[in-house]
Design a protein around this motif. Structure first.
Motif, PDB file in Angstrom:
ATOM      1  N   THR A   1       2.087   3.006  -8.754  1.00 50.70           N
ATOM      2  CA  THR A   1       2.055   2.038  -9.858  1.00 50.70           C
ATOM      3  C   THR A   1       1.104   2.457 -10.968  1.00 50.70           C
ATOM      4  O   THR A   1       1.259   2.032 -12.120  1.00 50.70           O
TER       5      THR A   1
ATOM      6  N   PRO B   1      -3.219   0.111  -9.025  1.00 49.20           N
ATOM      7  CA  PRO B   1      -3.203  -0.512  -7.693  1.00 49.20           C
ATOM      8  C   PRO B   1      -3.931  -1.847  -7.617  1.00 49.20           C
ATOM      9  O   PRO B   1      -3.546  -2.717  -6.823  1.00 49.20           O
TER      10      PRO B   1
ATOM     11  N   ALA C   1       1.239   1.576  -3.935  1.00 53.49           N
ATOM     12  CA  ALA C   1       0.131   1.252  -4.839  1.00 53.49           C
ATOM     13  C   ALA C   1      -0.234   2.423  -5.737  1.00 53.49           C
ATOM     14  O   ALA C   1      -0.459   2.252  -6.946  1.00 53.49           O
ATOM     15  N   GLU C   2      -0.276   3.625  -5.175  1.00 52.46           N
ATOM     16  CA  GLU C   2      -0.659   4.796  -5.966  1.00 52.46           C
ATOM     17  C   GLU C   2       0.351   5.063  -7.067  1.00 52.46           C
ATOM     18  O   GLU C   2      -0.011   5.399  -8.200  1.00 52.46           O
TER      19      GLU C   2
ATOM     20  N   THR D   1      -6.083  -4.563  -3.952  1.00 49.17           N
ATOM     21  CA  THR D   1      -5.704  -5.622  -4.892  1.00 49.17           C
ATOM     22  C   THR D   1      -6.935  -6.390  -5.363  1.00 49.17           C
ATOM     23  O   THR D   1      -7.759  -6.821  -4.552  1.00 49.17           O
TER      24      THR D   1
ATOM     25  N   SER E   1       0.814  -1.218   0.000  1.00 45.15           N
ATOM     26  CA  SER E   1       0.000   0.000   0.000  1.00 45.15           C
ATOM     27  C   SER E   1       0.846   1.266   0.000  1.00 45.15           C
ATOM     28  O   SER E   1       0.367   2.336  -0.385  1.00 45.15           O
TER      29      SER E   1
END
Length: 299
Positions: free
Chosen positions: A131, A134, A128-129, A160, A125
């Motif tokens: 990437t 997310p 995630a942003e 996910t 987490s």
């Protein structure tokens, strides 16, 4: 699970092992690193794995050569990920470095590509942003000497996609791992939640001058029957990784003892190229470390 092409980003000790194990199990693997010098070192590491697979797994020469032939190497991220169904990130444990990498990866990789971090201590987490996808991102964590210590911890973050989670579990099984699903984020997963406190406690005993590494390891090995003590394990993990973790904890906590650990690892080991088993010397000297001597555990 239709993964056939896998990119491993980061070709250090564990990244090289992940790449070779994946190729050994029949996948096409592209190894990415920041420059050709790093990739040449990776090729040397991977070539050194061939006899280990023959000795430990009974693999034939044809098997280990075929695995290597399924691998390509590139310092161009777009080229390395052009066909990737899955990218496994194994770059250093530095938060900003990983964030920068994921921004670059998100722009370079095809839309279909799943991203997985092999981070030992950080949470998916946290990245995630960065990437840009997310729902297609999670953690896939391996133990060192992956072909023997074949655990794969698969840890999702709240965003996910569950189909992705189950696909990566199946992928882990396909490359010969015991798949261990984690349904909530946990710093250190299962393995490192148990292992890291042991390694930290050993390092604290050392900097407090309670005992030397051999005595600390001997105590653990004799008392528990473990095949390796914490400092022998640190040599497998790699002194760079131990330093990055200790340095990060010193910055976050301001704890003076973490700072002392990081300083010791930097000055006495990293600066002297004593990086563990990978360089032939760390807390012990290889290939014949003192803890492997039959008399080591005797009084």
């Amino acid at each position: 699970m239709n993964y056939r092409n896998v990119t491993v980003a980061g070709s250090g000790v564990l990244g090289s092992q992940i790449a070779y194990q994946t190729a050994f199990k029949g996948f096409h693997v592209s190894v990415y690193d920041i420059n050709d010098e790093s990739l040449e070192k990776a090729k040397e590491r991977i070539m050194a794995l061939k006899p280990r697979y023959q000795a430990d797994l009974g693999a034939s020469e044809a098997d280990v050569n075929a695995a290597y032939d399924r691998m390509t190497f590139s310092s161009d991220l777009s080229r390395a990920t052009a066909e990737a169904d899955l990218v496994i990130e194994a770059i250093p444990e530095v938060v900003q470095m990983k964030k920068d990498f994921y921004r670059e990866l998100g722009a370079a990789a095809p839309e279909k590509t799943i991203f997985a971090t092999n981070s030992s201590t950080l949470l998916p987490s946290q990245f995630a942003e960065e990437t840009g996808r997310p729902e297609k991102f999670l953690a896939l964590h391996f133990a060192n000497e992956i072909w023997r210590n074949n655990t794969a911890e698969i840890m999702k973050h709240p965003g996910t996609d569950m189909d992705v989670f189950h696909e990566v579990i199946e992928f882990a099984k396909a490359i010969g791992m015991v798949a261990l699903p984690l349904h909530k984020e946990q710093p250190g997963y299962i393995l490192n939640s148990l292992l890291v406190p042991l390694l930290e406690a050993a390092q604290m005993l050392l900097i407090r001058e309670v005992a030397d590494p051999e005595t600390i390891d001997k105590t653990w090995m004799v008392a528990t029957g473990a095949p390796l003590g914490p400092f022998a394990i640190l040599d497998v993990v790699g002194i760079n990784t131990a330093y990055n973790i200790g340095h990060a904890k010193a910055q976050v906590t301001g704890h003076d003892e973490y700072k002392k650990v990081a300083e010791l690892l930097k000055s006495e080991y990293i600066d002297k190229n004593k990086l563990g088993r990978a360089t032939g010397e760390g807390f012990y000297t290889y290939p014949n470390p003192s803890f492997a001597d039959p008399d080591f555990l005797k009084s």
